[in-house]
Design a protein around this motif. Structure first.
Motif, PDB file in Angstrom:
ATOM      1  N   LEU A 257      11.364 -11.737   6.782  1.00 30.11           N
ATOM      2  CA  LEU A 257      10.391 -11.169   5.939  1.00 30.11           C
ATOM      3  C   LEU A 257      10.608  -9.778   5.846  1.00 30.11           C
ATOM      4  O   LEU A 257      10.618  -9.150   6.872  1.00 30.11           O
ATOM      5  CB  LEU A 257       9.004 -11.642   6.294  1.00 30.11           C
ATOM      6  CG  LEU A 257       8.037 -10.990   5.439  1.00 30.11           C
ATOM      7  CD1 LEU A 257       7.931 -11.670   3.964  1.00 30.11           C
ATOM      8  CD2 LEU A 257       6.408 -11.311   6.189  1.00 30.11           C
ATOM      9  N   HIS A 258      10.905  -9.217   4.559  1.00 28.09           N
ATOM     10  CA  HIS A 258      11.229  -7.952   4.256  1.00 28.09           C
ATOM     11  C   HIS A 258       9.977  -7.263   3.463  1.00 28.09           C
ATOM     12  O   HIS A 258       9.810  -7.620   2.304  1.00 28.09           O
ATOM     13  CB  HIS A 258      12.665  -7.563   3.463  1.00 28.09           C
ATOM     14  CG  HIS A 258      13.789  -8.199   4.272  1.00 28.09           C
ATOM     15  ND1 HIS A 258      14.337  -7.438   5.302  1.00 28.09           N
ATOM     16  CD2 HIS A 258      14.165  -9.391   3.959  1.00 28.09           C
ATOM     17  CE1 HIS A 258      15.329  -8.275   5.645  1.00 28.09           C
ATOM     18  NE2 HIS A 258      15.336  -9.439   4.979  1.00 28.09           N
ATOM     19  N   VAL A 259       9.291  -6.467   3.911  1.00 27.36           N
ATOM     20  CA  VAL A 259       8.060  -5.834   3.470  1.00 27.36           C
ATOM     21  C   VAL A 259       8.029  -4.521   3.216  1.00 27.36           C
ATOM     22  O   VAL A 259       8.605  -3.786   4.031  1.00 27.36           O
ATOM     23  CB  VAL A 259       6.568  -6.492   4.257  1.00 27.36           C
ATOM     24  CG1 VAL A 259       5.532  -5.537   3.496  1.00 27.36           C
ATOM     25  CG2 VAL A 259       6.541  -7.631   4.603  1.00 27.36           C
ATOM     26  N   ASN A 260       7.805  -3.876   1.953  1.00 28.94           N
ATOM     27  CA  ASN A 260       7.830  -2.752   1.520  1.00 28.94           C
ATOM     28  C   ASN A 260       6.509  -2.198   1.125  1.00 28.94           C
ATOM     29  O   ASN A 260       6.353  -2.530  -0.110  1.00 28.94           O
ATOM     30  CB  ASN A 260       9.093  -2.403   0.612  1.00 28.94           C
ATOM     31  CG  ASN A 260       9.196  -0.735   0.204  1.00 28.94           C
ATOM     32  OD1 ASN A 260       8.797  -0.005   0.717  1.00 28.94           O
ATOM     33  ND2 ASN A 260       9.871  -0.724  -0.980  1.00 28.94           N
ATOM     34  N   LEU A 261       5.588  -1.623   1.858  1.00 29.16           N
ATOM     35  CA  LEU A 261       4.420  -0.962   1.325  1.00 29.16           C
ATOM     36  C   LEU A 261       4.386   0.498   1.234  1.00 29.16           C
ATOM     37  O   LEU A 261       4.707   0.930   2.547  1.00 29.16           O
ATOM     38  CB  LEU A 261       3.229  -1.694   2.099  1.00 29.16           C
ATOM     39  CG  LEU A 261       3.052  -3.184   2.242  1.00 29.16           C
ATOM     40  CD1 LEU A 261       2.050  -3.690   3.273  1.00 29.16           C
ATOM     41  CD2 LEU A 261       3.033  -3.705   0.715  1.00 29.16           C
ATOM     42  N   LEU A 298       8.687  -8.745  -0.245  1.00 25.10           N
ATOM     43  CA  LEU A 298       7.659  -8.337  -0.605  1.00 25.10           C
ATOM     44  C   LEU A 298       7.458  -6.879  -0.846  1.00 25.10           C
ATOM     45  O   LEU A 298       7.645  -6.218   0.093  1.00 25.10           O
ATOM     46  CB  LEU A 298       6.282  -8.915   0.017  1.00 25.10           C
ATOM     47  CG  LEU A 298       4.835  -8.528  -0.439  1.00 25.10           C
ATOM     48  CD1 LEU A 298       3.908  -9.785   0.199  1.00 25.10           C
ATOM     49  CD2 LEU A 298       4.297  -7.291  -0.314  1.00 25.10           C
ATOM     50  N   ASN A 299       7.252  -6.461  -2.146  1.00 28.88           N
ATOM     51  CA  ASN A 299       7.439  -4.981  -2.449  1.00 28.88           C
ATOM     52  C   ASN A 299       5.926  -4.752  -3.200  1.00 28.88           C
ATOM     53  O   ASN A 299       5.848  -5.445  -4.243  1.00 28.88           O
ATOM     54  CB  ASN A 299       8.622  -4.841  -3.350  1.00 28.88           C
ATOM     55  CG  ASN A 299      10.087  -4.556  -2.498  1.00 28.88           C
ATOM     56  OD1 ASN A 299       9.977  -4.685  -1.372  1.00 28.88           O
ATOM     57  ND2 ASN A 299      11.210  -4.664  -3.311  1.00 28.88           N
ATOM     58  N   LEU A 300       5.672  -3.806  -2.908  1.00 24.24           N
ATOM     59  CA  LEU A 300       4.567  -2.977  -3.498  1.00 24.24           C
ATOM     60  C   LEU A 300       4.888  -1.948  -4.356  1.00 24.24           C
ATOM     61  O   LEU A 300       5.371  -0.607  -3.439  1.00 24.24           O
ATOM     62  CB  LEU A 300       3.378  -2.836  -2.804  1.00 24.24           C
ATOM     63  CG  LEU A 300       1.830  -2.474  -3.397  1.00 24.24           C
ATOM     64  CD1 LEU A 300       0.693  -3.005  -2.394  1.00 24.24           C
ATOM     65  CD2 LEU A 300       1.662  -1.216  -3.598  1.00 24.24           C
ATOM     66  N   THR A 301       4.662  -1.829  -5.537  1.00 24.81           N
ATOM     67  CA  THR A 301       5.125  -0.324  -6.284  1.00 24.81           C
ATOM     68  C   THR A 301       4.016   0.172  -7.035  1.00 24.81           C
ATOM     69  O   THR A 301       2.976  -0.789  -7.435  1.00 24.81           O
ATOM     70  CB  THR A 301       6.259  -0.621  -7.425  1.00 24.81           C
ATOM     71  OG1 THR A 301       5.985  -1.963  -8.234  1.00 24.81           O
ATOM     72  CG2 THR A 301       7.444  -1.257  -6.584  1.00 24.81           C
TER      73      THR A 301
END
Length: 391
Positions: A257-261, A298-301
């Motif tokens: 799981l790769h999360v970018n917040l 999961l990326n949040l932009t």
């Protein structure tokens, strides 16, 4: 323009004084300008073609619909733009029956996707036969028809869900009550092995009853989703809460799981429990799509207008024939899927004033993108104009 005026004017040109001729020419120029303004103002597109599809005339509406520049292409072939329109076939069928005008529709993808209805008519000018195309943009009409079809499908689902809830719900309640009574009665069975075996049977039956009850609830949720209770909040908190709940299953399957917040995320108006349901479903779908040891990102932009969440996986992807209907009821890529989960997700997102998109390549993976409007839109100012100072 008065009929025959130009011919009479030309035939008497040698007998007309220069001032009078100038006045008539000015009148002709005004009338020509009026007609040009008229043609350029109408919403229908007009295209006149000569031999080998050479462009002779087109108004602004036609340029915008088809995506060309009439000034640059005048006298050149338009076959590249009209190659799939089958104009000759339409014209031949129309020549056999002039009482009816046959219209054909084509889909145009450039400069933007739209549906255009058109018909063709041959016209004669100065002994030459030319072709007149009259175009009409019917994109909104077709979108309205698609919305009507969706509403009809939803009405059918509502009818079905109401029938399921009525016909199955009451018997399930009765079964559940009698199973509870049976479980109580089994406490009095003296033979322990018999008691345990019968308790196992009743527990299995109770689990199946609960499963059927859950199916009914999913139907009703899909048709009558809860109205969002929107309050100001942060989407980052919602995602972190959802990930905490799902992390044990993710780790058990060794999914990467790769999360970018981002450190700071602007507020939106949200219903936290409903959005948790959205991201739980999307992440669960990604988990179902990838094998053990697969990857989920999961990326949040953030943009000036919205907060966006991208959920990507490297699973099997979605077949092209299903991709355009993935949010429709009963459409699912899972063998045991109900085809209602993404429909519920879409309706929750729309209830927040947002939108959801899906992109997928078969054999490579899928990406869902959720767009939710910011509580406060950020408006960028234009750079100040530089003032030239003359020495």
């Amino acid at each position: 323009m008065r009929q025959g005026f130009f011919d009479k004017f030309v035939s008497r040109l040698d007998r007309i004084d220069a001032p009078v001729a100038s006045a008539h020419i000015a009148e002709l120029a005004r009338e020509r300008g009026f007609l040009e303004t008229l043609f350029q103002s109408i919403d229908e597109g007009l295209i006149v073609l000569g031999v080998n599809m050479r462009l002779l005339y087109a108004n602004h509406a036609a340029e915008q619909m088809v995506g060309f520049n009439a000034e640059h292409l005048r006298g050149k072939s338009l076959s590249r733009y009209l190659k799939d329109w089958q104009i000759n076939d339409l014209l031949e069928s129309q020549l056999n029956d002039w009482k009816t005008i046959k219209t054909r529709e084509v889909e145009i993808t450039y400069p933007e996707r739209r549906m255009v209805a058109f018909y063709a008519r041959p016209i004669e000018f100065e002994g030459r036969e030319e072709l007149l195309l009259i175009l009409r943009d019917v994109t909104r009409e077709r979108m309205a028809e698609e919305d009507t079809l969706v509403d009809e499908r939803l009405a059918a689902v509502k009818t079905l869900a109401a029938g399921v809830a009525h016909e199955i719900g009451n018997p399930l309640n009765a079964l559940n009550i009698h199973l509870q009574l049976l479980q109580r009665a089994l406490r009095n069975v003296e033979d322990e092995s018999t008691r345990k075996q019968l308790q196992s049977f009743t527990e299995t039956a109770s689990a199946e009853v609960k499963r059927l009850d859950a199916i009914i609830r999913r139907f009703l949720t899909a048709i009558r989703p809860a109205k969002p209770n929107l309050v100001r909040g942060n989407l980052k908190d919602v995602i972190e809460t959802t990930l905490r709940l799902m992390l044990p299953d993710i780790e058990e399957r060794r999914i990467q799981l790769h999360v970018n917040l981002p450190a700071t995320v602007p507020d939106i108006y949200l219903d936290a429990p409903l959005l948790e349901q959205v991201f739980f479903n999307l992440i669960k779908n990604a988990m179902d799509a990838v094998p053990d040891g697969g990857r989920i990102g999961l990326n949040l932009t953030v943009t000036d207008n919205s907060v966006n969440v991208l959920i990507m996986d490297n699973g099997a992807g979605i077949p092209e024939e299903l991709l355009g209907r993935i949010f429709d009821p009963y459409v699912s890529t899972k063998e045991k899927g109900s085809g209602l989960g993404l429909m519920v997700v879409q309706r929750i997102i729309q209830g927040h004033g947002g939108a959801i998109e899906c992109a997928s390549n078969l054999g490579e993976g899928t990406c869902f993108t959720v767009h939710l409007p910011r509580a406060e839109r950020f408006i960028r100012g234009l750079p100040a104009a530089q003032t030239e100072v003359n020495a």
